[in-house]
Design an enzyme around this catalytic site. Sequence first.
Site, PDB file in Angstrom:
ATOM      1  N   HIS A   8     -26.836   3.593   5.095  1.00 41.91           N
ATOM      2  CA  HIS A   8     -26.356   4.506   6.149  1.00 41.91           C
ATOM      3  C   HIS A   8     -25.979   5.866   5.569  1.00 41.91           C
ATOM      4  CE1 HIS A   8     -22.473   2.545   4.857  1.00 41.91           C
ATOM      5  NE2 HIS A   8     -22.018   3.772   4.966  1.00 41.91           N
ATOM      6  N   HIS A  87     -20.948  11.048   3.050  1.00 42.91           N
ATOM      7  CA  HIS A  87     -21.459  10.235   1.929  1.00 42.91           C
ATOM      8  C   HIS A  87     -22.792   9.618   2.323  1.00 42.91           C
ATOM      9  CE1 HIS A  87     -19.284   7.122   4.290  1.00 42.91           C
ATOM     10  NE2 HIS A  87     -20.184   6.301   3.812  1.00 42.91           N
ATOM     11  N   GLU A 136     -21.832   5.840  -1.866  1.00 47.50           N
ATOM     12  CA  GLU A 136     -21.308   4.474  -1.654  1.00 47.50           C
ATOM     13  C   GLU A 136     -22.396   3.494  -2.060  1.00 47.50           C
ATOM     14  OE1 GLU A 136     -20.140   3.740   2.381  1.00 47.50           O
ATOM     15  OE2 GLU A 136     -19.998   1.586   2.091  1.00 47.50           O
TER      16      GLU A 136
HETATM   17  C1  LIG Z   1     -14.924   1.619   5.929  1.00 45.31           C
HETATM   18  C2  LIG Z   1     -15.748   1.687   4.725  1.00 45.31           C
HETATM   19  C3  LIG Z   1     -16.937   2.519   5.055  1.00 45.31           C
HETATM   20  C4  LIG Z   1     -18.195   1.766   4.660  1.00 45.31           C
HETATM   21  O1  LIG Z   1     -19.286   2.326   4.793  1.00 45.31           O
HETATM   22  O2  LIG Z   1     -18.052   0.565   4.293  1.00 45.31           O
HETATM   23  C5  LIG Z   1     -16.877   3.885   4.422  1.00 45.31           C
HETATM   24  O3  LIG Z   1     -17.844   4.486   4.064  1.00 45.31           O
HETATM   25  S1  LIG Z   1     -15.290   4.531   4.275  1.00 45.31           S
HETATM   26  C6  LIG Z   1     -15.553   6.260   3.771  1.00 45.31           C
HETATM   27  C7  LIG Z   1     -14.231   6.889   3.445  1.00 45.31           C
HETATM   28  N1  LIG Z   1     -13.753   6.434   2.141  1.00 45.31           N
HETATM   29  C8  LIG Z   1     -14.007   7.171   1.031  1.00 45.31           C
HETATM   30  O4  LIG Z   1     -14.590   8.236   1.077  1.00 45.31           O
HETATM   31  C9  LIG Z   1     -13.494   6.586  -0.269  1.00 45.31           C
HETATM   32  C10 LIG Z   1     -13.992   7.391  -1.461  1.00 45.31           C
HETATM   33  N2  LIG Z   1     -13.526   8.776  -1.386  1.00 45.31           N
HETATM   34  C11 LIG Z   1     -12.542   9.258  -2.246  1.00 45.31           C
HETATM   35  O5  LIG Z   1     -12.054   8.574  -3.127  1.00 45.31           O
HETATM   36  C12 LIG Z   1     -12.129  10.708  -2.024  1.00 45.31           C
HETATM   37  O6  LIG Z   1     -12.504  11.111  -0.728  1.00 45.31           O
HETATM   38  C13 LIG Z   1     -12.756  11.700  -3.054  1.00 45.31           C
HETATM   39  C14 LIG Z   1     -12.276  11.345  -4.471  1.00 45.31           C
HETATM   40  C15 LIG Z   1     -14.266  11.690  -2.978  1.00 45.31           C
HETATM   41  C16 LIG Z   1     -12.272  13.102  -2.708  1.00 45.31           C
HETATM   42  O7  LIG Z   1     -10.867  13.027  -2.646  1.00 45.31           O
HETATM   43  P1  LIG Z   1     -10.025  14.304  -2.155  1.00 45.31           P
HETATM   44  O8  LIG Z   1     -10.644  14.848  -0.898  1.00 45.31           O
HETATM   45  O9  LIG Z   1      -8.587  13.955  -2.118  1.00 45.31           O
HETATM   46  O10 LIG Z   1     -10.219  15.238  -3.392  1.00 45.31           O
HETATM   47  P2  LIG Z   1     -10.548  16.749  -3.430  1.00 45.31           P
HETATM   48  O11 LIG Z   1     -10.469  17.398  -2.107  1.00 45.31           O
HETATM   49  O12 LIG Z   1      -9.735  17.309  -4.543  1.00 45.31           O
HETATM   50  O13 LIG Z   1     -12.092  16.716  -3.871  1.00 45.31           O
HETATM   51  C17 LIG Z   1     -12.414  16.702  -5.253  1.00 45.31           C
HETATM   52  C18 LIG Z   1     -13.734  17.454  -5.334  1.00 45.31           C
HETATM   53  O14 LIG Z   1     -14.725  16.635  -4.695  1.00 45.31           O
HETATM   54  C19 LIG Z   1     -15.272  17.337  -3.582  1.00 45.31           C
HETATM   55  N3  LIG Z   1     -15.452  16.375  -2.518  1.00 45.31           N
HETATM   56  C20 LIG Z   1     -14.494  15.713  -1.822  1.00 45.31           C
HETATM   57  N4  LIG Z   1     -15.059  14.895  -0.908  1.00 45.31           N
HETATM   58  C21 LIG Z   1     -16.393  15.059  -1.015  1.00 45.31           C
HETATM   59  C22 LIG Z   1     -17.532  14.521  -0.346  1.00 45.31           C
HETATM   60  N5  LIG Z   1     -17.378  13.626   0.658  1.00 45.31           N
HETATM   61  N6  LIG Z   1     -18.765  14.909  -0.720  1.00 45.31           N
HETATM   62  C23 LIG Z   1     -18.925  15.820  -1.736  1.00 45.31           C
HETATM   63  N7  LIG Z   1     -17.902  16.381  -2.427  1.00 45.31           N
HETATM   64  C24 LIG Z   1     -16.650  15.999  -2.057  1.00 45.31           C
HETATM   65  C25 LIG Z   1     -14.260  18.407  -3.201  1.00 45.31           C
HETATM   66  O15 LIG Z   1     -14.922  19.478  -2.571  1.00 45.31           O
HETATM   67  C26 LIG Z   1     -13.704  18.769  -4.551  1.00 45.31           C
HETATM   68  O16 LIG Z   1     -14.609  19.619  -5.197  1.00 45.31           O
HETATM   69  P3  LIG Z   1     -14.070  21.018  -5.800  1.00 45.31           P
HETATM   70  O17 LIG Z   1     -15.297  21.720  -6.303  1.00 45.31           O
HETATM   71  O18 LIG Z   1     -13.079  20.609  -6.869  1.00 45.31           O
HETATM   72  O19 LIG Z   1     -13.396  21.726  -4.638  1.00 45.31           O
HETATM   73 CO   LIG Z   2     -19.938   4.191   4.374  1.00 42.36          CO
END
Ligand SMILES: CC[C@H](C(=O)O)C(=O)SCCNC(=O)CCNC(=O)[C@H](O)C(C)(C)COP(=O)(O)OP(=O)(O)OC[C@H]1O[C@@H](n2cnc3c(N)ncnc32)[C@H](O)[C@@H]1OP(=O)(O)O
Ligand SMILES: [Co+2]
Length: 145
Positions: A8, A87, A136
């Site tokens: 997905h 993602h 993911e």
């Molecule tokens: C129910 C489950 C379901 C499934 O399919 O089974 C799901 O998919 S649940 C989806 C939601 N859960 C998650 O996303 C868990 C994993 N995500 C994380 O651990 C955080 O979101 C993380 C670490 C990716 C980002 O955390 P946070 O937003 O707190 O950190 P920052 O804002 O400091 O980001 C750090 C850096 O990463 C870039 N970033 C953040 N999110 C994304 C993204 N989705 N795609 C690409 N890049 C991302 C952000 O811009 C920062 O970059 P920088 O250059 O430092 O500004």
């Molecule tokens: Co998902």
Amino acid sequence: MKLGRMNHLGYAVPDIDAAITHYKEVMGASVVTEPFDMPEQGVKVCFVHTPGENGTEGTQVELLSPLSEASPVTGFLAKNPLGGQHHVCFEVPDIAEAREYFEGVGKRILGPTRIGAHGTPIFFVHPKDMMGMLTEIMETPKGAH
Ligand SMILES: CC[C@H](C(=O)O)C(=O)SCCNC(=O)CCNC(=O)[C@H](O)C(C)(C)COP(=O)(O)OP(=O)(O)OC[C@H]1O[C@@H](n2cnc3c(N)ncnc32)[C@H](O)[C@@H]1OP(=O)(O)O
Ligand SMILES: [Co+2]
């Protein structure tokens, strides 16, 4: 490591009902599930399917909205207030083997392996290690395809 199909596209949205209406009315998608909460993941989830042509399998979009300020999609929506591609999820036959593989090639795994929205084990790989795409990895549901 044997990578399977893309399961997905995860799409973070501020208003999941508005997003469902958009995918149904503008995109002709079918709603696979009614929205459901996954408090342990901090998100409300709804899967929509775009139709495949001539019986081919369509694509699955996972609509996600935050359940609280602490949700992992809250930060993303602060930077992308209209919503956006959050993602991508790929299937693998064996989640433990996949986790070992990504760790072995130096990719940062985000948190523990846990049960995802399809009821199978998942983990996430840091976007900064995956060409900017939060990735993911999920174990292929038994009996799928
Ligand atoms: C129910 C489950 C379901 C499934 O399919 O089974 C799901 O998919 S649940 C989806 C939601 N859960 C998650 O996303 C868990 C994993 N995500 C994380 O651990 C955080 O979101 C993380 C670490 C990716 C980002 O955390 P946070 O937003 O707190 O950190 P920052 O804002 O400091 O980001 C750090 C850096 O990463 C870039 N970033 C953040 N999110 C994304 C993204 N989705 N795609 C690409 N890049 C991302 C952000 O811009 C920062 O970059 P920088 O250059 O430092 O500004
Ligand atoms: Co998902």
